[in-house]
Design a protein around this motif. Structure first.
Motif, PDB file in Angstrom:
ATOM      1  N   SER A   1       0.816  -1.226   0.000  1.00 20.62           N
ATOM      2  CA  SER A   1       0.000   0.000   0.000  1.00 20.62           C
ATOM      3  C   SER A   1       0.841   1.265   0.000  1.00 20.62           C
ATOM      4  CB  SER A   1      -0.933   0.014   1.222  1.00 20.62           C
ATOM      5  OG  SER A   1      -2.137  -0.650   0.965  1.00 20.62           O
ATOM      6  N   GLN A   2       1.916   1.271   0.785  1.00 16.99           N
ATOM      7  CA  GLN A   2       2.737   2.477   0.893  1.00 16.99           C
ATOM      8  C   GLN A   2       3.406   2.811  -0.444  1.00 16.99           C
ATOM      9  OE1 GLN A   2       5.357   2.454   4.247  1.00 16.99           O
ATOM     10  NE2 GLN A   2       6.282   4.430   3.746  1.00 16.99           N
ATOM     11  N   ASP A   3       3.912   1.785  -1.133  1.00 18.64           N
ATOM     12  CA  ASP A   3       4.536   2.013  -2.443  1.00 18.64           C
ATOM     13  C   ASP A   3       3.512   2.508  -3.454  1.00 18.64           C
ATOM     14  OD1 ASP A   3       6.665  -0.933  -2.117  1.00 18.64           O
ATOM     15  OD2 ASP A   3       6.958   1.148  -1.437  1.00 18.64           O
ATOM     16  N   ILE A   4       2.312   1.937  -3.406  1.00 22.29           N
ATOM     17  CA  ILE A   4       1.249   2.346  -4.331  1.00 22.29           C
ATOM     18  C   ILE A   4       0.859   3.800  -4.082  1.00 22.29           C
ATOM     19  CG2 ILE A   4      -1.144   1.954  -5.031  1.00 22.29           C
ATOM     20  CD1 ILE A   4      -0.728  -1.016  -4.301  1.00 22.29           C
ATOM     21  N   GLU A   5       0.737   4.169  -2.804  1.00 21.72           N
ATOM     22  CA  GLU A   5       0.352   5.540  -2.475  1.00 21.72           C
ATOM     23  C   GLU A   5       1.409   6.541  -2.930  1.00 21.72           C
ATOM     24  OE1 GLU A   5      -2.368   6.739  -1.601  1.00 21.72           O
ATOM     25  OE2 GLU A   5      -1.816   8.772  -0.972  1.00 21.72           O
ATOM     26  N   THR A   6       2.679   6.194  -2.748  1.00 20.50           N
ATOM     27  CA  THR A   6       3.758   7.085  -3.182  1.00 20.50           C
ATOM     28  C   THR A   6       3.729   7.275  -4.695  1.00 20.50           C
ATOM     29  OG1 THR A   6       5.135   6.396  -1.321  1.00 20.50           O
ATOM     30  CG2 THR A   6       6.255   7.429  -3.188  1.00 20.50           C
ATOM     31  N   PHE A   7       3.564   6.170  -5.428  1.00 24.96           N
ATOM     32  CA  PHE A   7       3.482   6.244  -6.884  1.00 24.96           C
ATOM     33  C   PHE A   7       2.283   7.086  -7.303  1.00 24.96           C
ATOM     34  CE2 PHE A   7       4.642   4.505 -11.037  1.00 24.96           C
ATOM     35  CZ  PHE A   7       3.486   4.705 -11.770  1.00 24.96           C
ATOM     36  N   TYR A   8       1.159   6.869  -6.662  1.00 30.70           N
ATOM     37  CA  TYR A   8      -0.079   7.585  -6.971  1.00 30.70           C
ATOM     38  C   TYR A   8       0.085   9.094  -6.776  1.00 30.70           C
ATOM     39  CZ  TYR A   8      -5.075   8.845  -6.626  1.00 30.70           C
ATOM     40  OH  TYR A   8      -6.310   9.415  -6.800  1.00 30.70           O
ATOM     41  N   GLN A   9       0.847   9.484  -5.771  1.00 31.50           N
ATOM     42  CA  GLN A   9       1.042  10.892  -5.464  1.00 31.50           C
ATOM     43  C   GLN A   9       2.110  11.542  -6.336  1.00 31.50           C
ATOM     44  OE1 GLN A   9      -0.629  12.904  -3.393  1.00 31.50           O
ATOM     45  NE2 GLN A   9      -2.015  11.283  -2.712  1.00 31.50           N
ATOM     46  N   VAL A  10       3.164  10.802  -6.654  1.00 30.42           N
ATOM     47  CA  VAL A  10       4.349  11.388  -7.290  1.00 30.42           C
ATOM     48  C   VAL A  10       4.334  11.272  -8.808  1.00 30.42           C
ATOM     49  CG1 VAL A  10       6.865  11.269  -7.466  1.00 30.42           C
ATOM     50  CG2 VAL A  10       5.742  11.033  -5.235  1.00 30.42           C
ATOM     51  N   GLU A  11       3.941  10.098  -9.321  1.00 31.76           N
ATOM     52  CA  GLU A  11       4.032   9.856 -10.764  1.00 31.76           C
ATOM     53  C   GLU A  11       2.804  10.403 -11.491  1.00 31.76           C
ATOM     54  OE1 GLU A  11       6.717   8.666 -12.067  1.00 31.76           O
ATOM     55  OE2 GLU A  11       7.680   8.212 -10.158  1.00 31.76           O
ATOM     56  N   SER A  12       3.008  10.765 -12.747  1.00 31.63           N
ATOM     57  CA  SER A  12       1.909  11.301 -13.561  1.00 31.63           C
ATOM     58  C   SER A  12       1.165  10.203 -14.310  1.00 31.63           C
ATOM     59  CB  SER A  12       2.448  12.326 -14.564  1.00 31.63           C
ATOM     60  OG  SER A  12       3.434  11.733 -15.404  1.00 31.63           O
ATOM     61  N   SER A  13       1.745   9.020 -14.407  1.00 29.93           N
ATOM     62  CA  SER A  13       1.119   7.926 -15.134  1.00 29.93           C
ATOM     63  C   SER A  13      -0.101   7.395 -14.380  1.00 29.93           C
ATOM     64  CB  SER A  13       2.124   6.786 -15.337  1.00 29.93           C
ATOM     65  OG  SER A  13       1.489   5.657 -15.911  1.00 29.93           O
ATOM     66  N   VAL A  14      -1.107   6.961 -15.158  1.00 29.90           N
ATOM     67  CA  VAL A  14      -2.292   6.371 -14.524  1.00 29.90           C
ATOM     68  C   VAL A  14      -2.125   4.865 -14.352  1.00 29.90           C
ATOM     69  CG1 VAL A  14      -3.839   8.143 -15.407  1.00 29.90           C
ATOM     70  CG2 VAL A  14      -3.476   6.058 -16.741  1.00 29.90           C
ATOM     71  N   PHE A  15      -0.993   4.333 -14.789  1.00 29.14           N
ATOM     72  CA  PHE A  15      -0.726   2.899 -14.672  1.00 29.14           C
ATOM     73  C   PHE A  15       0.496   2.649 -13.797  1.00 29.14           C
ATOM     74  CE2 PHE A  15      -3.822   1.646 -17.740  1.00 29.14           C
ATOM     75  CZ  PHE A  15      -3.827   2.634 -18.719  1.00 29.14           C
TER      76      PHE A  15
END
Length: 393
Positions: free
Chosen positions: A130-144
């Motif tokens: 979950s923590q890695d997913i949340e970081t990616f969701y917040q930082v990266e612009s990709s929707v995938f």
């Protein structure tokens, strides 16, 4: 409501809920109802809830505005569509949740921690990363986002909120929810320990200035399932069932204290039954606040076993005369009722008769001395509402 000037929302908790009015402005939902929304939203299994009525007492001008917008009755919030219906169901408003920045990108003590879930059959399972997913969701612009877990490779689609197993091509829904936070039970809302010890452990902390708290139940929680078992035959005939726990110490404690008094006096605990009560549809809020009474029960009840408050062992009893029409919303209460001696009643009884050879009276009149299914009570200390069940016939 939004005002010109500072663009930020000033709040005492790190989150808040708002609806958009007809002018396109966002209006703050009252604190008690906002807490109900936040509690429910933290549970990924909850798609929608009934939010308790907003009262005009002790509210500011902005509070009156939100009541005028949504109405004074129960409002339905839909977390999937992020909408909220007015209490009469005639209008639907856009709903949004505001919060402090995610803890994955902020070191603030007020940052909001989030957790990600995937759906497995009808259950929502926390993701290990979950923590890695949340970081990616917040930082990266990709929707995938693609990652490996155990022996499988997955892709998350943040636009459709789905997770796909690239090996099996199986696709499941995902959800992002805030973790449970202590702000929903602030220090000033905690009950005094002596009083709290007498209340059910499942109850949430309530403000001492609140008369009652109406807490929506998740369809997967123990209480919901237990009520479902008691109402199994009835549930097969209805749909869109929603259950709300009634937390009102001023109604619960008198019954509990009376049970304690009888237990001490007779050296044995009296029987407390969990029964059903059909109310007037427009008196649900009054019952939750003040308790059941003959004037608040359904007008189809004819007092054939005494002129008191009627409870039934089976919810199907009186459902034909007290229940709603096909496709309409209905409501029934689940109640705790003290049973301390009973006698068969009739429509002439304004109170139970005396027990033969005693100065005391029976506490209850019933439809049948040998196999009672209808119980008529005459003292408010003998019963209290525990749950409200909303359904569509």
């Amino acid at each position: 409501m939004e005002k010109t000037g500072c663009p930020r929302l000033h709040a005492t908790v790190p989150w808040h809920w708002q609806v958009k009015n007809h002018a396109g402005n966002w209006c703050n939902i009252l604190v008690i109802q906002a807490k109900e929304l936040e509690r429910a939203y933290q549970d990924p299994a909850i798609d929608k809830i009934k939010v308790s009525p907003m009262q005009r007492k002790h509210v500011t001008n902005y509070g009156c505005e939100i009541i005028k917008l949504l109405g004074k009755g129960w409002c339905e919030a839909n977390f999937t569509a992020m909408t909220m219906k007015s209490s009469d169901g005639s209008q639907t408003f856009e709903l949004r949740r505001l919060s402090t920045p995610s803890s994955s990108v902020s070191d603030s003590e007020h940052a909001t921690p989030y957790e990600w879930f995937f759906q497995d059959r009808k259950k929502w399972i926390p993701m290990e990363n979950s923590q890695d997913i949340e970081t990616f969701y917040q930082v990266e612009s990709s929707v995938f986002m693609t990652f490996k877990q155990n022996k499988y490779e997955y892709t998350l689609d943040f636009e459709s909120m789905t997770r796909q197993n690239l090996d099996t091509e199986k696709q499941t829904a995902i959800r992002r929810r805030p973790k449970k936070r202590p702000e929903l039970q602030p220090r000033e809302l905690k009950m005094r320990s002596s009083r709290k010890a007498k209340l059910p452990p499942s109850w949430e902390a309530t403000d001492n200035t609140q008369v009652s708290l109406l807490a929506p139940l998740s369809s997967g929680c123990t209480e919901f399932l237990e009520i479902g078992k008691r109402m199994a035959d009835f549930f097969h005939k209805v749909k869109d069932v929603e259950i709300v726990r009634v937390q009102n110490p001023t109604l619960f404690l008198p019954l509990k204290n009376k049970v304690t008094e009888i237990t001490k006096r007779r050296k044995r605990k009296p029987l407390v039954l969990r029964l059903f009560h059909w109310p007037r549809q427009d008196q649900v809020d009054t019952i939750c606040r003040d308790n059941f009474s003959p004037r608040l029960q359904h007008p189809a009840i004819t007092y054939e076993y005494g002129r008191g408050t009627y409870f039934v062992r089976s919810v199907s009893r009186y459902s034909d005369t007290c229940g709603p029409g096909k496709g309409e919303r209905g409501v029934v209460f689940v109640a705790d009722v003290l049973l301390d001696g009973y006698v068969e009643g009739d429509n002439t009884m304004n109170s139970p008769p005396k027990i033969p050879g005693s100065t005391n009276t029976y506490g209850t009149t019933v439809d049948s001395q040998h196999m009672p299914t209808v119980y008529v009570k005459f003292s408010k200390r003998d019963y209290c509402p525990r749950y409200v069940v909303h359904f569509t016939a």
